[in-house]
Design a protein around this motif. Structure first.
Motif, mmCIF file in Angstrom:
data_model
loop_
_atom_site.group_PDB
_atom_site.id
_atom_site.type_symbol
_atom_site.label_atom_id
_atom_site.label_comp_id
_atom_site.label_asym_id
_atom_site.label_seq_id
_atom_site.Cartn_x
_atom_site.Cartn_y
_atom_site.Cartn_z
ATOM 1 N N LEU A 23 0.806 -1.222 0.000
ATOM 2 C CA LEU A 23 0.000 0.000 0.000
ATOM 3 C C LEU A 23 0.838 1.271 0.000
ATOM 4 C CD1 LEU A 23 -2.921 -0.912 2.432
ATOM 5 C CD2 LEU A 23 -2.732 -1.259 -0.036
ATOM 6 N N GLY A 24 2.106 1.174 0.386
ATOM 7 C CA GLY A 24 2.968 2.347 0.385
ATOM 8 C C GLY A 24 2.735 3.233 1.596
ATOM 9 N N PRO A 25 3.623 4.188 1.819
ATOM 10 C CA PRO A 25 3.537 5.048 3.010
ATOM 11 C C PRO A 25 2.652 6.279 2.832
ATOM 12 C CG PRO A 25 5.559 5.523 1.825
ATOM 13 C CD PRO A 25 4.860 4.435 1.047
ATOM 14 N N GLU A 26 2.216 6.564 1.612
ATOM 15 C CA GLU A 26 1.457 7.790 1.357
ATOM 16 C C GLU A 26 0.134 7.802 2.115
ATOM 17 O OE1 GLU A 26 2.454 5.757 -0.993
ATOM 18 O OE2 GLU A 26 4.057 6.785 -2.087
ATOM 19 N N ARG A 27 -0.195 8.963 2.665
ATOM 20 C CA ARG A 27 -1.470 9.113 3.360
ATOM 21 C C ARG A 27 -2.555 9.447 2.338
ATOM 22 N NH1 ARG A 27 -0.753 13.170 8.290
ATOM 23 N NH2 ARG A 27 -2.878 12.431 8.652
ATOM 24 N N PRO A 28 -3.752 8.927 2.534
ATOM 25 C CA PRO A 28 -4.831 9.209 1.575
ATOM 26 C C PRO A 28 -5.305 10.654 1.677
ATOM 27 C CG PRO A 28 -5.691 8.002 3.458
ATOM 28 C CD PRO A 28 -4.192 8.035 3.622
ATOM 29 N N ALA A 29 -5.933 11.117 0.616
ATOM 30 C CA ALA A 29 -6.561 12.442 0.627
ATOM 31 C C ALA A 29 -7.924 12.279 1.298
ATOM 32 C CB ALA A 29 -6.706 12.962 -0.793
ATOM 33 N N TYR A 30 -7.956 12.577 2.604
ATOM 34 C CA TYR A 30 -9.139 12.238 3.398
ATOM 35 C C TYR A 30 -10.402 12.940 2.900
ATOM 36 C CZ TYR A 30 -5.996 9.975 6.708
ATOM 37 O OH TYR A 30 -5.075 9.144 7.281
ATOM 38 N N ALA A 31 -10.301 14.242 2.627
ATOM 39 C CA ALA A 31 -11.493 14.992 2.221
ATOM 40 C C ALA A 31 -12.022 14.503 0.876
ATOM 41 C CB ALA A 31 -11.179 16.483 2.161
ATOM 42 N N LEU A 32 -11.134 14.341 -0.099
ATOM 43 C CA LEU A 32 -11.548 13.861 -1.413
ATOM 44 C C LEU A 32 -12.157 12.474 -1.324
ATOM 45 C CD1 LEU A 32 -8.575 14.934 -3.745
ATOM 46 C CD2 LEU A 32 -10.912 15.812 -3.784
ATOM 47 N N SER A 33 -11.498 11.590 -0.581
ATOM 48 C CA SER A 33 -11.955 10.210 -0.486
ATOM 49 C C SER A 33 -13.305 10.111 0.212
ATOM 50 C CB SER A 33 -10.920 9.361 0.260
ATOM 51 O OG SER A 33 -9.659 9.435 -0.371
ATOM 52 N N ALA A 34 -13.462 10.862 1.314
ATOM 53 C CA ALA A 34 -14.727 10.828 2.047
ATOM 54 C C ALA A 34 -15.867 11.386 1.203
ATOM 55 C CB ALA A 34 -14.595 11.610 3.348
ATOM 56 N N THR A 35 -15.591 12.473 0.477
ATOM 57 C CA THR A 35 -16.629 13.059 -0.376
ATOM 58 C C THR A 35 -17.024 12.098 -1.488
ATOM 59 O OG1 THR A 35 -15.717 15.259 0.062
ATOM 60 C CG2 THR A 35 -17.244 15.057 -1.786
ATOM 61 N N ALA A 36 -16.041 11.397 -2.040
ATOM 62 C CA ALA A 36 -16.346 10.394 -3.060
ATOM 63 C C ALA A 36 -17.250 9.308 -2.491
ATOM 64 C CB ALA A 36 -15.048 9.779 -3.585
ATOM 65 N N GLY A 37 -16.994 8.886 -1.257
ATOM 66 C CA GLY A 37 -17.838 7.877 -0.627
ATOM 67 C C GLY A 37 -19.253 8.367 -0.400
ATOM 68 N N VAL A 38 -19.389 9.612 0.030
ATOM 69 C CA VAL A 38 -20.721 10.191 0.247
ATOM 70 C C VAL A 38 -21.496 10.244 -1.069
ATOM 71 C CG1 VAL A 38 -21.951 12.316 0.853
ATOM 72 C CG2 VAL A 38 -20.050 11.520 2.285
ATOM 73 N N LEU A 39 -20.836 10.697 -2.138
ATOM 74 C CA LEU A 39 -21.494 10.780 -3.441
ATOM 75 C C LEU A 39 -21.851 9.407 -3.986
ATOM 76 C CD1 LEU A 39 -19.362 13.605 -5.087
ATOM 77 C CD2 LEU A 39 -21.791 13.709 -4.502
#
Length: 278
Positions: free
Chosen positions: A198-214
């Protein structure tokens, strides 16, 4: 007409979710993105429970779980297809299959279309292909494995939609909750198995959460549309979701909309108008 508007809303929400999810996946491994999006999506559906109700009957549980498994399979197959490419060839294949299979199911179940619908339906399928095809779609030839994966991804998306449609109409959001819980569990298991990749990079929390909501909103609108209209029409309109992604990419990322995609957008507008007459 209500079903048509709901399906258009679902298509737009799916397109926006894909766009934001794609941006998030550029910043970290896609599984990290999904691990943020999935809980956000499930939270929305749980919040909708007291508003829209949920009846967890055996049928709702069964069809909801089946849609969740199909959703997880679609995710795995689609991103495996992305890895092999070329997606400007394979994306239309996936979108077309995801639309055509529910249409076949609807017709088998006895749904009928008026004359305008018989013209609008193939036009909408053509629009799906044109809108989702990028520049130079004929310049690269995909391997047989890539084509099979694209067909599999489209079939899995179609199966998810068909399962949601088959769930009892009085079950409220129960199929969505069960489906999201199952797909989240599968995704979490996959992330656990692949944690070293998965690598060490942190996810883009706001973008990812908004994508889930949509994505949750898109699923809800599709479910409501399928309950109030014909699957043959609702599935095809929903499959126009690449149009939303293309328009957002143009507005936000200044990506060029190619001539074929413009033709596809126009074809989609004509097809939707014809289907509205049905």
């Amino acid at each position: 007409m209500i079903a048509l508007l709901l399906a258009l809303g679902s298509s737009l929400a799916y397109g926006c979710a894909d766009f934001l999810g794609g941006l998030g996946a550029r910043k970290a491994h896609v599984l990290r993105t999904v691990l943020v999006a999935a809980p956000a999506s499930l939270a929305v559906e749980l919040l909708l429970w007291p508003v829209l109700g949920a009846s967890f009957s055996t049928a709702a549980l069964g069809w909801g779980a089946a849609s969740g498994v199909a959703s997880a399979a679609a995710f795995a197959l689609l991103y495996r297809t992305l890895a092999i490419g070329p997606m400007n060839v394979l994306s239309p294949v996936t979108a077309l299959v995801s639309a055509a299979l529910p249409v076949a199911v609807g017709l088998i179940q006895g749904e009928h279309l008026a004359t305008a619908g018989l013209v609008g339906l193939p036009l909408a399928l053509l629009a799906v292909v044109l809108v989702s095809a990028g520049h130079g779609a004929g310049s690269a030839r995909p391997s047989r494995t890539a084509l099979l994966l694209a067909f599999g991804a489209g079939a899995a998306i179609a199966l998810q939609l068909v399962c949601l449609h088959q769930a009892p109409s009085g079950s409220g959001v129960a199929p969505l909750i069960v489906g999201r819980a199952v797909s989240s569990a599968v995704t979490l298991a996959a992330a656990g198995l692949l944690r070293r990749r998965l690598g060490p990079e942190r996810p883009a929390y706001a973008l990812s959460a908004t994508a889930g909501v949509l994505d949750s909103l898109a699923n809800l609108l599709f479910l409501l549309a399928a309950r109030s209209g014909d699957l043959t029409v609702v599935a095809v309109i929903t499959a126009l979701y690449p149009a939303g992604t293309v328009l957002l990419a143009r507005g936000v990322l200044a990506e060029r909309i190619h001539r074929g995609q413009l033709v596809g957008l126009g074809t989609a507008a004509v097809a939707v108008s014809l289907l509205a007459l049905t």
